[in-house]
Design an enzyme around this catalytic site. Structure first.
Site, short mmCIF file in Angstrom:
data_model
loop_
_atom_site.label_atom_id
_atom_site.label_comp_id
_atom_site.label_asym_id
_atom_site.label_seq_id
_atom_site.Cartn_x
_atom_site.Cartn_y
_atom_site.Cartn_z
N ASP A 104 0.85 -1.20 0.00
CA ASP A 104 0.00 0.00 0.00
C ASP A 104 0.88 1.24 0.00
O ASP A 104 2.04 1.20 0.43
CB ASP A 104 -0.88 0.04 1.26
CG ASP A 104 -1.83 -1.15 1.32
OD1 ASP A 104 -2.11 -1.74 0.28
OD2 ASP A 104 -2.27 -1.47 2.45
N1 URA Z 1 -1.15 -5.88 4.05
C1 URA Z 1 -1.69 -4.64 3.94
O1 URA Z 1 -2.75 -4.36 4.47
N2 URA Z 1 -1.00 -3.73 3.23
C2 URA Z 1 0.19 -3.96 2.65
O2 URA Z 1 0.78 -3.07 2.04
C3 URA Z 1 0.74 -5.26 2.78
C4 URA Z 1 0.06 -6.20 3.49
#
Ligand code: URA
Length: 246
Positions: A104
């Protein structure tokens, strides 16, 4: 495939184009035994190029470890946001680079960038269950119920049943610092697992892929090449059969 000599040298020697131009001016590059002028067309594996007497061997693929900072998107291109590819130094740039898997925008840590589609496919394929380890700061207290839900497989709010994951408390203050190990990679997975347990992710960092940890010498935004001997550690999976989906 043919490449201009400058491009071939920059990629094979991991040098910038300006460094290659300087090496050409200084007559340090030989093309098939003769002084290179620049602009020659090279066929990798057929032509011989030497810099300072050392042969520049063409590597078919490149594998980079990036310590992704916050605020950068895991995409190859974006009209508004900075992408992980924008952080790759010129010496590593080549056509076809992409991030193998996504973090993310606000997640930090290990992103693998490569131009090897087959390797990425193996790494991301659910069948291989490559472990992904994270450090997460979860709002509030770490509870036994949370541990139980992670370890048996959280049921997300949309009904999806996650694979069993490992969770370990590292530090409990006002919030809980935990280490989480997943064997799958669904969209926003940890954020949604935390929400399913009544908590919230405040900070998230990927610290390991397979058996390969994020290099502690990489500052946020820095990347380095993954050595050949490190590469197989990513595909090493330690999922025992009895920890698969119940
Ligand atoms: N889980 C999440 O919620 N976000 C990420 O970036 C990676 C794993």
């Amino acid at each position: 495939m043919e490449l201009r000599l400058e491009k071939y040298c920059a990629q094979a020697a991991k040098l910038s184009r300006s460094q290659i131009k300087a090496a050409l001016r200084q007559k340090r590059i030989l093309f098939n035994g003769r002084l290179a002028k620049g602009g020659e067309k090279i066929i990798p594996g057929q032509d011989q190029v030497c810099l300072d007497g050392e042969e520049l061997v063409w590597q078919q693929h490149i594998y980079l470890m990036l310590n992704k900072p916050k605020g950068v998107v895991s995409a190859t291109r974006d009209s508004r946001e900075k992408t992980v590819l924008d952080l790759v130094p010129e010496k590593y740039q080549r056509p076809g680079l992409f991030p193998a898997g996504r973090l993310d925008k606000d997640t930090t840590g290990f992103v693998l960038i490569t131009d090897d589609g087959e390797f990425a496919h193996r790494m991301l394929s659910p069948k291989h269950h490559v472990e992904k380890a994270y450090q997460a700061l979860l709002a509030g207290s770490f509870t036994g119920e949370m541990a139980r839900q992670f370890e048996t497989g959280c049921v997300l709010k949309d009904g999806y049943q996650c694979l069993p994951a490992q969770i370990r408390l590292l530090e409990q203050g006002e919030n809980a610092l935990v280490e989480i190990v997943l064997r799958e990679g669904k969209y926003h997975q940890i954020r949604r697992m935390a929400a399913a347990c009544g908590s919230r992710v405040l900070e998230l960092k990927r610290i390991r892929l397979g058996e390969l940890p994020l290099d502690p010498n990489l500052a946020p935004g820095e990347c380095r090449e993954i050595l050949h001997k490190e590469l197989h550690k990513i595909l090493t999976t330690s999922t025992p059969r009895d920890q698969e989906r119940p």
